[in-house]
Write a protein that holds these residues in place. Structure first.
Motif, PDB file in Angstrom:
ATOM      1  N   CYS A 163       0.912  -1.377  -0.082  1.00  0.00           N
ATOM      2  CA  CYS A 163      -0.125   0.298   0.267  1.00  0.00           C
ATOM      3  C   CYS A 163       0.851   1.477   0.043  1.00  0.00           C
ATOM      4  O   CYS A 163       1.691   1.151   0.175  1.00  0.00           O
ATOM      5  CB  CYS A 163      -0.505   0.279   1.033  1.00  0.00           C
ATOM      6  N   PRO A 164       0.650   2.386  -0.915  1.00  0.00           N
ATOM      7  CA  PRO A 164       1.051   3.476  -0.792  1.00  0.00           C
ATOM      8  C   PRO A 164       1.076   4.079   1.070  1.00  0.00           C
ATOM      9  O   PRO A 164       0.250   4.048   1.666  1.00  0.00           O
ATOM     10  CB  PRO A 164       0.307   4.381  -0.933  1.00  0.00           C
ATOM     11  N   VAL A 165       2.630   4.904   1.397  1.00  0.00           N
ATOM     12  CA  VAL A 165       2.788   5.102   2.459  1.00  0.00           C
ATOM     13  C   VAL A 165       3.246   6.909   2.149  1.00  0.00           C
ATOM     14  O   VAL A 165       4.882   7.143   0.917  1.00  0.00           O
ATOM     15  CB  VAL A 165       3.611   4.403   3.393  1.00  0.00           C
ATOM     16  N   ASN A 166       1.963   7.617   2.859  1.00  0.00           N
ATOM     17  CA  ASN A 166       2.342   8.998   2.610  1.00  0.00           C
ATOM     18  C   ASN A 166       3.656   9.276   3.412  1.00  0.00           C
ATOM     19  O   ASN A 166       3.671   9.187   3.959  1.00  0.00           O
ATOM     20  CB  ASN A 166       1.109  10.007   2.682  1.00  0.00           C
ATOM     21  N   GLY A 167       4.348  10.511   2.284  1.00  0.00           N
ATOM     22  CA  GLY A 167       5.611  11.425   3.293  1.00  0.00           C
ATOM     23  C   GLY A 167       4.893  12.084   4.529  1.00  0.00           C
ATOM     24  O   GLY A 167       3.610  12.611   4.617  1.00  0.00           O
ATOM     25  N   THR A 213      12.801  17.977   6.409  1.00  0.00           N
ATOM     26  CA  THR A 213      12.770  17.030   5.570  1.00  0.00           C
ATOM     27  C   THR A 213      11.630  16.295   5.727  1.00  0.00           C
ATOM     28  O   THR A 213      10.899  16.228   6.151  1.00  0.00           O
ATOM     29  CB  THR A 213      13.950  15.942   6.398  1.00  0.00           C
ATOM     30  N   CYS A 214      11.191  15.577   3.983  1.00  0.00           N
ATOM     31  CA  CYS A 214       9.946  14.864   3.580  1.00  0.00           C
ATOM     32  C   CYS A 214      10.239  13.672   3.551  1.00  0.00           C
ATOM     33  O   CYS A 214      11.669  13.216   3.318  1.00  0.00           O
ATOM     34  CB  CYS A 214       9.756  15.258   2.337  1.00  0.00           C
ATOM     35  N   LYS A 215       9.871  13.074   4.760  1.00  0.00           N
ATOM     36  CA  LYS A 215       9.946  11.244   5.206  1.00  0.00           C
ATOM     37  C   LYS A 215       9.117  10.554   5.189  1.00  0.00           C
ATOM     38  O   LYS A 215       8.071  10.411   4.690  1.00  0.00           O
ATOM     39  CB  LYS A 215      11.302  11.089   6.596  1.00  0.00           C
ATOM     40  N   GLY A 216       9.572   9.341   5.061  1.00  0.00           N
ATOM     41  CA  GLY A 216       8.771   8.005   4.560  1.00  0.00           C
ATOM     42  C   GLY A 216       7.494   7.409   3.464  1.00  0.00           C
ATOM     43  O   GLY A 216       6.926   6.518   3.819  1.00  0.00           O
ATOM     44  N   GLU A 274       4.894   5.074  -4.129  1.00  0.00           N
ATOM     45  CA  GLU A 274       3.275   6.234  -4.958  1.00  0.00           C
ATOM     46  C   GLU A 274       2.568   7.034  -3.615  1.00  0.00           C
ATOM     47  O   GLU A 274       1.842   7.234  -4.236  1.00  0.00           O
ATOM     48  CB  GLU A 274       3.007   5.260  -6.268  1.00  0.00           C
ATOM     49  N   GLY A 275       3.089   7.157  -2.944  1.00  0.00           N
ATOM     50  CA  GLY A 275       2.223   7.379  -1.755  1.00  0.00           C
ATOM     51  C   GLY A 275       2.431   9.423  -2.318  1.00  0.00           C
ATOM     52  O   GLY A 275       3.150   9.339  -2.873  1.00  0.00           O
ATOM     53  N   HIS A 276       1.803   9.495  -1.021  1.00  0.00           N
ATOM     54  CA  HIS A 276       1.396  11.423  -1.716  1.00  0.00           C
ATOM     55  C   HIS A 276       2.452  12.355  -0.671  1.00  0.00           C
ATOM     56  O   HIS A 276       3.710  11.705   0.073  1.00  0.00           O
ATOM     57  CB  HIS A 276       0.393  12.097  -0.786  1.00  0.00           C
ATOM     58  N   ARG A 277       3.688  12.725  -1.950  1.00  0.00           N
ATOM     59  CA  ARG A 277       4.563  13.899  -1.319  1.00  0.00           C
ATOM     60  C   ARG A 277       3.637  14.555  -0.747  1.00  0.00           C
ATOM     61  O   ARG A 277       2.665  15.097  -0.099  1.00  0.00           O
ATOM     62  CB  ARG A 277       5.106  14.057  -2.475  1.00  0.00           C
ATOM     63  N   CYS A 278       4.690  15.491   0.570  1.00  0.00           N
ATOM     64  CA  CYS A 278       4.552  15.885   1.513  1.00  0.00           C
ATOM     65  C   CYS A 278       4.064  17.418   1.004  1.00  0.00           C
ATOM     66  O   CYS A 278       4.387  17.940   0.343  1.00  0.00           O
ATOM     67  CB  CYS A 278       6.204  16.268   2.690  1.00  0.00           C
TER      68      CYS A 278
END
Length: 462
Positions: free
Chosen positions: A311-315, A348-351, A355-359
């Motif tokens: 599953c996608p993981v959002n940042g 910093t945008c992590k995690g 193809e989860g959403h970018r921060c």
């Protein structure tokens, strides 16, 4: 698909998963994880691997054979929401109350004490400033008149809660009135009275079409009150029994329900990770009628299905870094001067995975500033700060504190700045730690601190 929290994913397809995955540790897999309580909900199935279950980071799992309640989140480790404050440890006067925050997910959270998965905060509280004080009763008043002129009755007397009056919501122990029986030495005749009709008895037949005409009966007794014998009272007038026909109100005879065939398996409930598919069977061979029993057993059954897709993981953004030094590129030194500089901070945008959403937003932030770092300035004593949390929250003898600080009197520099005349002006903030000078207060020149104990702290449970 929704974001982190209590999540259930719908509308998907996939393949069924067998109940054992060779070579991998089996767990119980759940489609919901409660961040506040740290509990798993909505069991998807057993005998799946932790790796497969955690293809969806919003899921939770529990190793098989361990005690109930030891649920773990699939997401990367981070601190969950703070719980609500516990009730104050004292209902009146000063007490203390706790709240906790759990580390949820895989790994360790930064900022915890010794790697512990729970951290606590303790604060002072006061639900009510004063505690109740009981009052005292006055003397009893004289007995009142008897309530009847014949047979036995009762009489009462009262007293007041004013000797002294209670304080802060208190009361007097005991009753404000009391009664006793009294007898005028006269016998009253008692006339009979009917009690209420009892319920109608069960109809003599249970279904329509029985061979004899069905009836039902009800009765009442002459007991409300019974007529007296000496002196004699009058009996109740009328009949003690009543009967009626009940054929028109009888229901048709009941028909018990029977199960139909199982319907085909439905699609997988999710588009990534693990889900469920379901089979249904109707209770229609025959359907229950006229109060007949419903079908026994379950009308649905489910099995775990596997999409074979993570599953996608959002940042998520880290905390902002500290502002760098306030400077102006073309000048070597601007501190302690009416010269606007610029400074920057970053995050910093992590995690982000699969193809989860970018921060959302920018990773850097700029602002204009006046550099007053280490500048000598006149100062003034600020008001007392609010009381701090109690420390240590789970140790012996916790205390709280407040402070008065010597703060710098900032120079009257312009609050806005424009790099080019005529363009929009930008706000300018003061940056740095000045060196203020204040007159002595309680023997101190920079900081005065007051401490108090936190009373009656409740114990930390974890």
């Amino acid at each position: 698909m929704r974001g982190p929290g209590l999540v259930f994913l719908l509308l998907a397809c996939g393949s069924s998963l067998p109940y054992h995955v060779a070579g991998q540790e089996s767990v119980l897999c759940f489609s919901q994880f409660d961040e506040v309580m740290g509990q798993c909900k909505d069991l998807l199935g057993a005998g799946v691997s932790q790796e497969d279950c955690c293809l969806n980071p919003n899921y939770g799992f529990q190793p098989q054979g361990v005690q109930k309640g030891s649920c773990q989140s699939c997401r990367p480790a981070s601190w969950g929401p703070w719980s609500a404050w516990s009730p104050c440890s004292r209902s009146c006067g000063e007490g203390s109350q706790l709240r906790r925050q759990r580390c949820l997910g895989q790994g360790q959270c930064s900022g915890g004490e010794g790697g512990k998965p729970v951290r606590w905060e303790l604060q002072a509280c006061e639900d009510r400033g004063c505690c109740p004080e009981a009052g005292g009763w006055s003397e009893w008043s004289p007995w009142g008149a008897c309530s009847v002129t014949c047979a036995k009755g009762h009489r009462t007397r009262q007293r007041r809660c004013d000797n002294p009056a209670p304080q802060c919501g208190g009361s007097c122990p005991g009753a404000a009135s009391e009664s006793q029986t009294c007898d005028p030495q006269q016998i009253c005749p008692t006339h009979g009275g009917w009690g209420a009709w009892g319920p109608w008895a069960i109809c003599s037949a249970s279904c329509q079409g029985s061979p004899s005409a069905p009836t039902q009966r009800r009765s009442r007794s002459c007991s409300a009150p019974r007529p007296s014998e000496h002196p004699p009272g009058k009996p109740c007038p009328g009949n003690a029994y009543e009967q009626r026909s009940c054929s028109s109100g009888l229901p048709p005879c009941p028909v018990a329900g029977g199960w139909g065939s199982w319907a085909p398996t439905g699609p997988c409930s999710v588009t990534c990770g693990l889900g469920q598919n379901r089979e249904y069977r109707p209770c229609d061979r025959p359907a229950p009628q006229h109060g007949g029993a419903a079908c026994q057993g379950e009308g649905t059954r489910s099995a775990v299905c596997h999409t074979k897709k993570p599953c996608p993981v959002n940042g998520w953004w880290t905390e902002w870094s500290s502002w760098n030094d306030c400077a102006r590129p073309q000048l070597q030194k601007i501190n302690c001067q009416e010269v606007a500089g610029q400074q920057q901070r970053t995050r910093t945008c992590k995690g982000r995975l699969h193809e989860g959403h970018r921060c959302p937003g920018l990773h850097s932030d700029f602002r204009h500033c006046y550099n007053i770092n280490y500048c000598k300035m006149n100062g003034q004593w600020a008001d007392w700060t609010s009381w701090s949390l109690c420390s240590p929250p789970c140790g012996p003898n916790p205390t709280r504190s407040r402070q008065r600080l010597c703060t710098a009197i900032l120079p009257p520099y312009p609050p806005t700045y424009s790099q080019v005349e005529g363009l929009a002006k930008k706000n300018v903030t003061f940056w740095g730690r000045a060196n203020p000078t204040c007159s002595e207060l309680n023997g101190q020149k920079l900081k005065v601190e007051e401490k108090r104990p936190c009373l009656h702290p409740p114990p930390c449970q974890d």
